[in-house]
Design a protein around this motif. Structure first.
Motif, PDB file in Angstrom:
ATOM      1  N   ASP A  14       0.880  -1.274  -0.131  1.00 11.08           N
ATOM      2  CA  ASP A  14       0.029  -0.143   0.026  1.00 11.08           C
ATOM      3  C   ASP A  14       0.916   1.189  -0.034  1.00 11.08           C
ATOM      4  O   ASP A  14       0.485   2.265   0.249  1.00 11.08           O
ATOM      5  CB  ASP A  14      -0.824  -0.223   1.128  1.00 11.08           C
ATOM      6  CG  ASP A  14      -0.161   0.066   2.424  1.00 11.08           C
ATOM      7  OD1 ASP A  14       0.911  -0.532   2.553  1.00 11.08           O
ATOM      8  OD2 ASP A  14      -0.799   0.287   3.513  1.00 11.08           O
ATOM      9  N   CYS A  15       2.090   0.989  -0.154  1.00  9.48           N
ATOM     10  CA  CYS A  15       3.017   2.271  -0.138  1.00  9.48           C
ATOM     11  C   CYS A  15       3.702   2.313  -1.387  1.00  9.48           C
ATOM     12  O   CYS A  15       4.092   1.373  -1.997  1.00  9.48           O
ATOM     13  CB  CYS A  15       3.950   2.316   0.941  1.00  9.48           C
ATOM     14  SG  CYS A  15       3.428   2.353   2.559  1.00  9.48           S
ATOM     15  N   PRO A  16       3.844   3.370  -2.066  1.00 17.53           N
ATOM     16  CA  PRO A  16       4.710   3.733  -3.303  1.00 17.53           C
ATOM     17  C   PRO A  16       6.368   3.205  -2.981  1.00 17.53           C
ATOM     18  O   PRO A  16       6.591   2.815  -2.076  1.00 17.53           O
ATOM     19  CB  PRO A  16       4.856   5.306  -3.501  1.00 17.53           C
ATOM     20  CG  PRO A  16       3.712   5.778  -2.863  1.00 17.53           C
ATOM     21  CD  PRO A  16       3.487   4.911  -1.522  1.00 17.53           C
ATOM     22  N   SER A  17       7.002   3.189  -4.251  1.00 18.00           N
ATOM     23  CA  SER A  17       8.301   2.524  -3.837  1.00 18.00           C
ATOM     24  C   SER A  17       9.117   3.270  -3.173  1.00 18.00           C
ATOM     25  O   SER A  17       9.339   4.630  -3.276  1.00 18.00           O
ATOM     26  CB  SER A  17       8.845   2.279  -5.367  1.00 18.00           C
ATOM     27  OG  SER A  17      10.388   1.731  -5.205  1.00 18.00           O
ATOM     28  N   GLY A  18      10.156   2.626  -2.351  1.00 15.81           N
ATOM     29  CA  GLY A  18      11.017   3.627  -1.489  1.00 15.81           C
ATOM     30  C   GLY A  18      10.544   4.190  -0.372  1.00 15.81           C
ATOM     31  O   GLY A  18       9.441   3.946   0.182  1.00 15.81           O
ATOM     32  N   CYS A  19      11.401   5.271   0.207  1.00 16.01           N
ATOM     33  CA  CYS A  19      11.228   5.624   1.401  1.00 16.01           C
ATOM     34  C   CYS A  19      10.804   7.138   0.817  1.00 16.01           C
ATOM     35  O   CYS A  19      11.594   7.729   0.360  1.00 16.01           O
ATOM     36  CB  CYS A  19      12.209   5.622   2.356  1.00 16.01           C
ATOM     37  SG  CYS A  19      12.193   6.765   3.736  1.00 16.01           S
ATOM     38  N   PHE A  20       9.444   7.715   1.381  1.00 15.99           N
ATOM     39  CA  PHE A  20       9.205   9.022   0.967  1.00 15.99           C
ATOM     40  C   PHE A  20      10.658  10.155   1.469  1.00 15.99           C
ATOM     41  O   PHE A  20      10.944  11.111   0.391  1.00 15.99           O
ATOM     42  CB  PHE A  20       8.056   9.524   1.663  1.00 15.99           C
ATOM     43  CG  PHE A  20       7.485  10.905   1.279  1.00 15.99           C
ATOM     44  CD1 PHE A  20       7.895  11.386  -0.028  1.00 15.99           C
ATOM     45  CD2 PHE A  20       6.711  11.561   2.153  1.00 15.99           C
ATOM     46  CE1 PHE A  20       7.340  12.668  -0.217  1.00 15.99           C
ATOM     47  CE2 PHE A  20       6.177  13.024   1.732  1.00 15.99           C
ATOM     48  CZ  PHE A  20       6.530  13.329   0.507  1.00 15.99           C
ATOM     49  N   MET A  21      11.098  10.023   2.403  1.00 18.07           N
ATOM     50  CA  MET A  21      12.300  10.802   3.047  1.00 18.07           C
ATOM     51  C   MET A  21      13.588  10.665   2.033  1.00 18.07           C
ATOM     52  O   MET A  21      14.034  11.631   1.617  1.00 18.07           O
ATOM     53  CB  MET A  21      12.685  10.578   4.715  1.00 18.07           C
ATOM     54  CG  MET A  21      13.651  11.572   4.951  1.00 18.07           C
ATOM     55  SD  MET A  21      13.784  11.691   6.885  1.00 18.07           S
ATOM     56  CE  MET A  21      14.568  10.077   7.016  1.00 18.07           C
ATOM     57  N   VAL A  22      13.821   9.467   1.798  1.00 15.04           N
ATOM     58  CA  VAL A  22      14.817   9.248   0.851  1.00 15.04           C
ATOM     59  C   VAL A  22      14.602   9.696  -0.309  1.00 15.04           C
ATOM     60  O   VAL A  22      15.372  10.457  -1.051  1.00 15.04           O
ATOM     61  CB  VAL A  22      15.387   7.852   1.075  1.00 15.04           C
ATOM     62  CG1 VAL A  22      16.470   7.421  -0.267  1.00 15.04           C
ATOM     63  CG2 VAL A  22      15.896   7.178   2.280  1.00 15.04           C
ATOM     64  N   ASN A  23      13.597   9.332  -0.902  1.00 12.63           N
ATOM     65  CA  ASN A  23      13.242   9.875  -2.305  1.00 12.63           C
ATOM     66  C   ASN A  23      13.348  11.356  -2.355  1.00 12.63           C
ATOM     67  O   ASN A  23      13.713  12.040  -3.301  1.00 12.63           O
ATOM     68  CB  ASN A  23      11.717   9.529  -2.769  1.00 12.63           C
ATOM     69  CG  ASN A  23      11.678   7.982  -2.993  1.00 12.63           C
ATOM     70  OD1 ASN A  23      12.472   7.145  -2.857  1.00 12.63           O
ATOM     71  ND2 ASN A  23      10.370   7.574  -3.126  1.00 12.63           N
ATOM     72  N   SER A  24      12.852  12.181  -1.297  1.00  6.66           N
ATOM     73  CA  SER A  24      12.946  13.526  -1.457  1.00  6.66           C
ATOM     74  C   SER A  24      14.449  14.099  -1.084  1.00  6.66           C
ATOM     75  O   SER A  24      14.581  15.027  -1.888  1.00  6.66           O
ATOM     76  CB  SER A  24      12.001  14.040  -0.020  1.00  6.66           C
ATOM     77  OG  SER A  24      12.543  15.433   0.199  1.00  6.66           O
ATOM     78  N   MET A  25      15.362  13.347  -0.631  1.00  8.54           N
ATOM     79  CA  MET A  25      16.644  13.688  -0.766  1.00  8.54           C
ATOM     80  C   MET A  25      17.310  13.491  -2.010  1.00  8.54           C
ATOM     81  O   MET A  25      18.145  14.388  -2.388  1.00  8.54           O
ATOM     82  CB  MET A  25      17.500  13.039   0.550  1.00  8.54           C
ATOM     83  CG  MET A  25      16.878  13.382   1.950  1.00  8.54           C
ATOM     84  SD  MET A  25      17.930  12.691   3.065  1.00  8.54           S
ATOM     85  CE  MET A  25      19.466  13.157   3.013  1.00  8.54           C
ATOM     86  N   ILE A  26      16.861  12.333  -2.566  1.00  9.35           N
ATOM     87  CA  ILE A  26      17.522  12.044  -4.116  1.00  9.35           C
ATOM     88  C   ILE A  26      17.110  13.107  -5.065  1.00  9.35           C
ATOM     89  O   ILE A  26      17.870  13.592  -5.890  1.00  9.35           O
ATOM     90  CB  ILE A  26      17.025  10.783  -4.423  1.00  9.35           C
ATOM     91  CG1 ILE A  26      17.575   9.580  -3.618  1.00  9.35           C
ATOM     92  CG2 ILE A  26      17.483  10.433  -5.773  1.00  9.35           C
ATOM     93  CD1 ILE A  26      16.827   8.189  -3.711  1.00  9.35           C
ATOM     94  N   ASP A  27      15.843  13.435  -4.887  1.00 10.03           N
ATOM     95  CA  ASP A  27      15.237  14.548  -5.726  1.00 10.03           C
ATOM     96  C   ASP A  27      15.675  16.057  -5.490  1.00 10.03           C
ATOM     97  O   ASP A  27      15.083  17.128  -6.018  1.00 10.03           O
ATOM     98  CB  ASP A  27      13.816  14.213  -5.688  1.00 10.03           C
ATOM     99  CG  ASP A  27      13.229  13.120  -6.482  1.00 10.03           C
ATOM    100  OD1 ASP A  27      14.197  12.337  -7.260  1.00 10.03           O
ATOM    101  OD2 ASP A  27      12.311  12.447  -6.071  1.00 10.03           O
ATOM    102  N   CYS A  28      16.305  16.270  -4.558  1.00  6.07           N
ATOM    103  CA  CYS A  28      16.519  17.580  -3.932  1.00  6.07           C
ATOM    104  C   CYS A  28      16.850  18.550  -5.022  1.00  6.07           C
ATOM    105  O   CYS A  28      16.864  19.776  -4.977  1.00  6.07           O
ATOM    106  CB  CYS A  28      17.621  17.504  -2.802  1.00  6.07           C
ATOM    107  SG  CYS A  28      19.300  17.315  -3.324  1.00  6.07           S
ATOM    108  N   ALA A  29      17.600  18.232  -5.979  1.00 10.09           N
ATOM    109  CA  ALA A  29      17.971  19.054  -7.078  1.00 10.09           C
ATOM    110  C   ALA A  29      16.917  19.783  -7.492  1.00 10.09           C
ATOM    111  O   ALA A  29      17.019  21.080  -8.348  1.00 10.09           O
ATOM    112  CB  ALA A  29      18.813  18.432  -7.985  1.00 10.09           C
ATOM    113  N   SER A  30      15.906  18.767  -7.508  1.00 10.47           N
ATOM    114  CA  SER A  30      14.511  19.455  -8.490  1.00 10.47           C
ATOM    115  C   SER A  30      13.526  20.223  -7.457  1.00 10.47           C
ATOM    116  O   SER A  30      12.652  20.653  -7.709  1.00 10.47           O
ATOM    117  CB  SER A  30      13.867  18.584  -9.055  1.00 10.47           C
ATOM    118  OG  SER A  30      13.522  17.541  -8.306  1.00 10.47           O
TER     119      SER A  30
END
Length: 204
Positions: free
Chosen positions: A103-119
């Motif tokens: 029931d959760c999207p792939s990965g960790c929301f906080m990790v995904n946020s840090m990976i996408d920080c450039a945008s």
């Protein structure tokens, strides 16, 4: 006497925020528009702006909600007495178990946020890093306590060890986001645990 239609039911802000969080989690900040958020939450854009602010403010509230929801679980882990090896393994395994829920999207929301920080705007980048630093500080405290108790040698660098395991938690999130299954995450954890000295107290 007829019964009036009454006022339409107002959207529950927490429910709306949960739906927004799920969408941001799946699509990222840059890939999500206010039109997307209105469609996913069922709240018109004027209502979203009035309740949460602009997209940046809504994203900040969403990731803060994610962190707040996960903290009780980690508070319990950090405050449960026991050998440092058991604590660190449980810490990583709890993260791994949360990453592949259906029931959760792939990965960790906080990790995904840090990976996408450039945008992301700089304020959101700082927010994600601040949350990560809180986890690092909690890990460091626990490792230092273990060293004081004699579980780790005096030669052990507590900060380096805490930073290492904080980094492994991020790596698990990246692996899950790229499609790694639970078996692969568990194997990764087993390897990560080998950095601890063999003579560290394991409670056995």
């Amino acid at each position: 006497m007829g019964i009036g239609r009454g006022r339409p039911r107002k959207s529950d802000p927490d429910e709306v925020l949960d739906k927004a969080m799920a969408l941001f989690w799946e699509q990222g900040f840059e890939g999500t528009s206010m039109n997307d958020l209105a469609s996913a939450t069922g709240m018109a854009k004027p209502g979203l702006y009035a309740t949460f602010g602009d997209k940046e403010a809504l994203y900040a509230k969403a990731i803060t909600r994610y962190f707040d929801q996960s903290e009780p679980v980690f508070d319990e882990i950090f405050n449960t007495p026991g050998p440092v090896k058991d604590f660190l393994r449980r810490y990583l395994e709890t993260i791994a178990a949360s990453l592949n829920k259906e029931d959760c999207p792939s990965g960790c929301f906080m990790v995904n946020s840090m990976i996408d920080c450039a945008s992301q705007p700089s304020s959101l980048e700082r927010l994600g890093r601040d949350f990560h630093k809180k986890r690092q500080a909690a890990l460091l405290k626990r490792v230092r306590e273990a060293q004081k108790q004699g579980e780790l040698s005096d030669e052990t660098d507590p900060r380096a060890l805490a930073d290492f395991f904080a980094g492994q938690s991020l790596a698990l999130g990246v692996m899950a986001r790229s499609g790694a299954d639970q078996k692969a995450l568990q194997s990764f954890i087993d390897v990560a645990m080998t950095v601890l000295p063999e003579d560290a107290n394991s409670g056995g």
